[in-house]
Design a protein around this motif. Sequence first.
Motif, short mmCIF file in Angstrom:
data_model
loop_
_atom_site.label_atom_id
_atom_site.label_comp_id
_atom_site.label_asym_id
_atom_site.label_seq_id
_atom_site.Cartn_x
_atom_site.Cartn_y
_atom_site.Cartn_z
N GLY A 1 0.80 -1.22 0.00
CA GLY A 1 0.00 0.00 0.00
C GLY A 1 0.83 1.27 0.00
O GLY A 1 0.30 2.37 0.10
N ALA A 2 2.16 1.15 -0.15
CA ALA A 2 3.03 2.34 -0.10
C ALA A 2 2.88 3.22 -1.35
O ALA A 2 3.21 4.40 -1.31
CB ALA A 2 4.48 1.91 0.05
N GLY A 3 2.41 2.62 -2.44
CA GLY A 3 2.25 3.40 -3.68
C GLY A 3 3.20 2.98 -4.79
O GLY A 3 3.34 3.69 -5.79
N LYS A 4 3.82 1.83 -4.65
CA LYS A 4 4.81 1.39 -5.65
C LYS A 4 4.15 1.08 -7.00
O LYS A 4 4.60 1.56 -8.04
CB LYS A 4 5.56 0.15 -5.13
N THR A 5 3.09 0.28 -6.94
CA THR A 5 2.40 -0.06 -8.19
C THR A 5 1.77 1.20 -8.80
O THR A 5 1.80 1.39 -10.02
CB THR A 5 1.31 -1.13 -7.93
N THR A 6 1.26 2.05 -7.94
CA THR A 6 0.66 3.31 -8.42
C THR A 6 1.72 4.14 -9.16
O THR A 6 1.42 4.74 -10.20
CB THR A 6 0.09 4.11 -7.23
P1 ATP Z 1 1.30 -3.60 -2.93
O1 ATP Z 1 2.63 -4.17 -2.74
O2 ATP Z 1 0.31 -4.02 -1.89
O3 ATP Z 1 0.76 -3.64 -4.32
P2 ATP Z 1 1.93 -0.83 -3.45
O4 ATP Z 1 3.05 -0.14 -2.77
O5 ATP Z 1 2.12 -1.23 -4.85
O6 ATP Z 1 1.47 -2.04 -2.56
P3 ATP Z 1 -0.34 0.58 -4.40
O7 ATP Z 1 -0.99 -0.63 -5.00
O8 ATP Z 1 0.28 1.55 -5.31
O9 ATP Z 1 0.70 0.15 -3.32
O10 ATP Z 1 -1.45 1.30 -3.51
C1 ATP Z 1 -1.28 2.59 -2.91
C2 ATP Z 1 -2.56 3.00 -2.22
O11 ATP Z 1 -3.61 3.14 -3.16
C3 ATP Z 1 -3.08 2.01 -1.18
O12 ATP Z 1 -3.63 2.73 -0.13
C4 ATP Z 1 -4.13 1.23 -1.92
O13 ATP Z 1 -5.11 0.74 -1.04
C5 ATP Z 1 -4.70 2.29 -2.85
N1 ATP Z 1 -5.19 1.68 -4.12
C6 ATP Z 1 -4.47 0.99 -5.00
N2 ATP Z 1 -5.23 0.63 -6.06
C7 ATP Z 1 -6.47 1.09 -5.83
C8 ATP Z 1 -7.71 1.05 -6.54
N3 ATP Z 1 -7.80 0.46 -7.73
N4 ATP Z 1 -8.78 1.65 -5.97
C9 ATP Z 1 -8.68 2.27 -4.78
N5 ATP Z 1 -7.55 2.35 -4.05
C10 ATP Z 1 -6.45 1.77 -4.56
#
Ligand code: ATP
Length: 239
Positions: free
Chosen positions: A42-47
């Motif tokens: 949930g840190a935002g890496k995929t985002t």
């Molecule tokens: P992970 O390893 O769990 O994938 P991450 O670092 O890639 O984590 P992200 O997937 O970028 O994290 O998510 C960042 C934030 O955005 C989190 O709070 C997550 O709950 C939220 N989030 C991600 N995708 C969505 C979505 N499709 N709809 C609503 N919120 C989302």
Amino acid sequence: MDGPAILELREVEAAYGAIRALHGLSLSVRPGEVVALLGPNGAGKTTTLRVISGLLRPTRGQILYKDQEITGRSPAAIARMGIIQCPEGRHVFKNLTVWENLLLGAYRLRDRAQERQSLEWVFGLFPILKERLNQRAGLLSGGQQQMLAIARALMAKPEILLLDEPSLGLAPRVVEEVFEALAQLKAQGLTMLIVEQNAEKALGLADRAYVLEAGRLVLADQTARLREDPQLVRIYLGR
Ligand code: ATP
């Protein structure tokens, strides 16, 4: 590695409706560099990868590629420019053969000669794919599907490869194989931005890393230095 960045994020903010996922993130990747993005769930890496590849439009900030602003461009336009995202391995086309999956990646290639060259390149990295060429992708093991996902992304001749969790769900021996291939790509000079839960592996491969928490940058440094950082070692390397 010095010199100008090939990819730069400036104060990027991104949100899913009311949920803010990135709060003013700035980062850069230089040509030939391998950069890791680390951080808890949930840190935002995929985002971060999604805003770079155009799948999610940032609410603020800028994304620059080769000194050109690409913020808000379509995923297709961004891919055509050579920024290629490799999804996590479950996202291969399961009903298509290995061969068909690879050809779907070949949309930036100009002719058959380039196609042959690229196929030889990916078979050199992942010989198992050559053996399984006519098999349906859904029948491959998880590790082989991950290799196929990377190989398909390579067929698009990336100038920068965005990798999302290449080790996710793989057995340790297969993780070794995948990272061995990524090390070869690094040695060939391919620029990569890699999101990875396996911090040990990511820090072993990358030149630099950024650590995100709750959509904010908390650490950024050369991986050689980060591996000695007490906070990072405690949280991510479990030593
Ligand atoms: P992970 O390893 O769990 O994938 P991450 O670092 O890639 O984590 P992200 O997937 O970028 O994290 O998510 C960042 C934030 O955005 C989190 O709070 C997550 O709950 C939220 N989030 C991600 N995708 C969505 C979505 N499709 N709809 C609503 N919120 C989302």
